[in-house]
Structure formats: C-alpha cells, structure tokens
Scaffold this motif. Structure first.
Motif, short mmCIF file in Angstrom:
data_model
loop_
_atom_site.label_atom_id
_atom_site.label_comp_id
_atom_site.label_asym_id
_atom_site.label_seq_id
_atom_site.Cartn_x
_atom_site.Cartn_y
_atom_site.Cartn_z
N ARG A 178 -12.93 0.68 -6.39
CA ARG A 178 -13.03 2.08 -6.50
C ARG A 178 -12.04 2.62 -5.44
O ARG A 178 -11.79 2.23 -4.45
N GLN A 179 -11.33 3.90 -6.00
CA GLN A 179 -10.25 4.52 -5.21
C GLN A 179 -10.89 5.30 -4.20
O GLN A 179 -11.76 6.14 -4.66
N GLU A 180 -10.60 5.16 -3.02
CA GLU A 180 -10.79 6.10 -1.81
C GLU A 180 -9.72 6.75 -1.06
O GLU A 180 -9.13 5.97 -0.53
N GLY A 181 -8.89 7.87 -1.52
CA GLY A 181 -7.56 8.17 -1.04
C GLY A 181 -6.42 7.14 -1.39
O GLY A 181 -6.54 6.94 -2.39
N ASP A 182 -5.83 6.45 -0.49
CA ASP A 182 -4.86 5.73 -0.84
C ASP A 182 -5.37 4.39 -0.79
O ASP A 182 -4.37 3.31 -0.83
N GLY A 340 1.17 -5.01 -9.35
CA GLY A 340 0.93 -4.22 -8.26
C GLY A 340 0.80 -2.69 -8.41
O GLY A 340 1.53 -2.14 -9.25
N LEU A 341 -0.32 -2.03 -7.90
CA LEU A 341 -0.57 -0.90 -8.20
C LEU A 341 -1.01 -0.17 -6.92
O LEU A 341 -1.93 -0.64 -6.08
N VAL A 342 -0.36 0.87 -6.19
CA VAL A 342 -0.89 1.50 -5.21
C VAL A 342 -1.08 3.29 -5.53
O VAL A 342 -0.47 3.55 -6.35
N SER A 343 -1.87 3.92 -4.79
CA SER A 343 -1.89 5.34 -4.54
C SER A 343 -1.13 5.65 -3.48
O SER A 343 -1.54 4.87 -2.54
N PHE A 344 -0.09 6.44 -3.22
CA PHE A 344 0.94 6.82 -2.25
C PHE A 344 1.27 8.28 -2.35
O PHE A 344 1.90 8.24 -3.16
#
Length: 367
Positions: A178-182, A340-344
């Motif tokens: 689950r995404q929380e912020g980055d 690879g996957l990030v939230s940034f």
C-alpha cells in the motif's frame, strides 16, 4: 487512457533527457571472494533494477554482469543513488553477490539476478532476487536496514510444505503493498502478506514474516480461483488428504503481446480499484512485432483484493514497448523489462532493463 482502463498507473512517458540512466562501467573493480581475484563486475551489462526511496533520494539495486575469465557473465547486484530520479551515481562495488558461504550452492556460478524490493515501517528492506547456479533459478530473500549491508535468508520456498517446492524454478517476486506518501509498505490481505511470482506463468504465494513464503495451491479438481487457499486455510495441512496442486492465476495469451511469457514487474499496489500489478509480457509473433522473433513489453493487471488470486481486468495492449536504439539492440533484444517503481516528488518513476544491457526510466503523474 479509456474509462475501461482508468485503474491503470500512468500514462508513462520515457525520460529522453536522461535515458539510458545507467550504463556499464569498465572502471569499477571488485575483489570476487569466490574466484579470489579482482574483476570489472559491471563492465559487460547493467539492467533489471529494483527501486526504493530513502531519505528523499531514489536508490536503484541493479543487476550487473562481468565479462572476464572462465566465469564471465556472473551477475551481482549494485547500488546507485539519485537526487532527481533521473541521473544516478553508482557505488564502486556490488552490495549483494556470490560468496564462499552457505548460499553459494544456489548462487554460483550464475550469480544474483533481477531484484525486487519492499520496505517496512520499522526501517527494514526485503530484497527478493533470483539465485542461479547454472542449473536452477530460485527466488531468494535478503534483508537490510541501510541498502548496503545485506543478510541473506536463502530460497523463500525452501521450508514450505516440508520442502515440496524447495527446488522449484522460481523468479520475480512482487509483494502486494500500500502506498503511503513516497513509500510502499507490504500490506496484509486475509491476515497474510501476498506475493505474485513466476516466469512464463504467474503464481501467488503468502507469508507471515516476508522471509518464508508458501506457494498458493488449488484443489486438484480445477483451476477455479475460488478454490485457492494458503497456509492460513484450515484445509491446508501437511497431512491433508485433499489433492492440492500449484496452478497459475495468470497465463500467456495466444495472439497477444504476452503470448509466450508473463512475469511480474515491481511491487504490486493496493489501490481503491484493486491490486494493480505491472508485469512483463514476451510476444512470439514476428509479423506483429515488426520482424522481431520476440519482444518484451509491459502490461498491467487488476486483481481482486478480496480474493488475491482472482483477476478482474487485464490490458489488451502493452503500455510500454521498445522503441529506442538501446531498447532494440543489446544482449536480449528488443526489451523493456520493468522491475522498479517509486513515488517521488509527486510522480511515479518506473525503471526498466533495456535489451538486458542498460537501464532506463519512464515517469507518470500520480492521480
């Protein structure tokens, strides 16, 4: 993006100004503890990275191959860091590699390949990588608190069901998060963590601790996902007389971009619409692929979080395909292999191997 696919991540756009964002480096030298000599550990190819955000920087854990001596082509995992998600600086030595230890029976001489990564809220990182000894590939786990020093735990299925799957060819573990912020944190569904894994077909597995995993089996009377169960189901006992088998929840589709192979990409994400899993599809139709025998392209899946083996939707066309020269030509071509996957800084950054030779990045706004 049509309403039918409103659940998808993206659309992604390749970062032309930065690509390829990681290339082989002949200068980096490393003393191999197995061969007991120094070599250029990332001189041949770099590709297939995991990605995570730490301290407002993007870190890549990427696969690198050497090209020296009898064991040329051995894979090790290096570490690179970026302040903007586009331009990276690499560490001079790998952070995960074959050694003279209890895990060399799994890792030598092929090496450590194709990592995926998740982090926990208490500051631990779990890396799921493929060990290859020249005969069998096994999905393994390593743990770290700083991304540099790693404790290996070995093959993730070795203890499941009295060793039933300890020698099963296994790769590509994408944990549901689950995404929380980055940050992307593993989330429990039905009181357990879930992972999608496999090469050619995609399977599921469950875990209590993110280290030891059990493949999800089905009743032998068919592949109906409603019959699936994990080790938490009362029917799943070592002495259970009910016939249980391992069956894929996602298979290749004849006549489509994934007609030959399906393989999980980065971590799966629990969204309001369901579980979104980015995956890699390998096609096998030269006429459709512009004369190429095969091609790796990216697709997306939507899975039911109430029944994590039940597929809700699946893209009929790839959302990313090889088009650039470094994606079309290399060790394995043409290839965009997503890992690879990030939230940034308000965007998604997706990192992928290009022709098993370099690393590239694509980005998308977050909804």
């Amino acid at each position: 993006m049509t309403k039918e696919y409103s659940w998808m991540l993206g659309p992604f756009e390749k970062a032309a100004e930065a690509n390829p964002c990681l290339v082989p480096n002949a200068v980096s030298r490393f003393f191999c503890p197995v061969q007991e000599k120094e070599l250029g550990w990332e001189a041949k190819d770099v590709f297939n990275p995991a990605a995570v955000v730490k301290d407002d920087r993007v870190y890549l854990l990427y696969r690198a191959e050497d090209h020296e001596g009898k064991y040329a082509g051995t894979s090790r995992i290096g570490l690179a860091v970026s302040d903007d998600g586009l331009h990276f600086t690499t560490m001079p030595e790998p952070v995960l590699y074959p050694e003279k230890d209890e895990f060399s029976v799994y890792e030598w001489e092929g090496g450590c390949e194709d990592p995926r990564i998740v982090e926990t809220k208490d500051g631990r990182y779990f890396l799921y990588y493929t060990s290859y000894n020249g005969k069998v590939a096994l999905l393994c786990c390593a743990e770290s608190t700083d991304l540099v020093h790693w404790e290996k735990h070995g093959p993730i299925f070795k203890d499941a069901m009295n060793g039933k799957y300890k020698n099963l060819w296994s790769k590509s573990g994408a944990v549901v998060c689950r995404q929380e912020g980055d940050h992307f944190y593993p989330v429990k569904l039905k009181e357990t963590y879930w992972m999608y894994w496999g090469e050619s077909d995609i399977y599921a597995a469950t875990s209590d601790d993110l280290i030891h995993w059990t493949p999800v089996e089905f009743l032998a009377d068919g592949a109906d996902p409603s019959h699936s169960f994990s080790q938490h189901d009362s029917r799943c006992k070592d002495n259970d007389e009910v016939a249980r088998v391992l069956l894929p929840i996602i298979r290749p589709r004849v006549g489509n971009y994934d007609e030959f192979l399906c393989e999980p990409g980065p971590q799966a994400i629990l969204t309001d619409a369901g579980i979104v899993l980015i995956y890699n599809g390998k096609g096998d139709n030269p006429e459709r692929l512009g004369g190429h025998d095969t091609m790796y392209q990216g697709g997306q899946l939507l899975i039911d979080p109430e029944n994590p083996t039940c597929l809700i939707a699946r893209t009929t066309h790839p959302f990313i395909s090889p088009s650039e020269s470094f994606e079309l030509e290399g060790q394995v071509m043409p290839t965009c292999f997503l890992e690879g996957l990030v939230s940034f800084h308000g965007r998604y950054y997706m990192y992928y191997g290009t022709a098993d030779s370099k690393v590239a990045v694509a980005s998308a706004p977050q909804k």
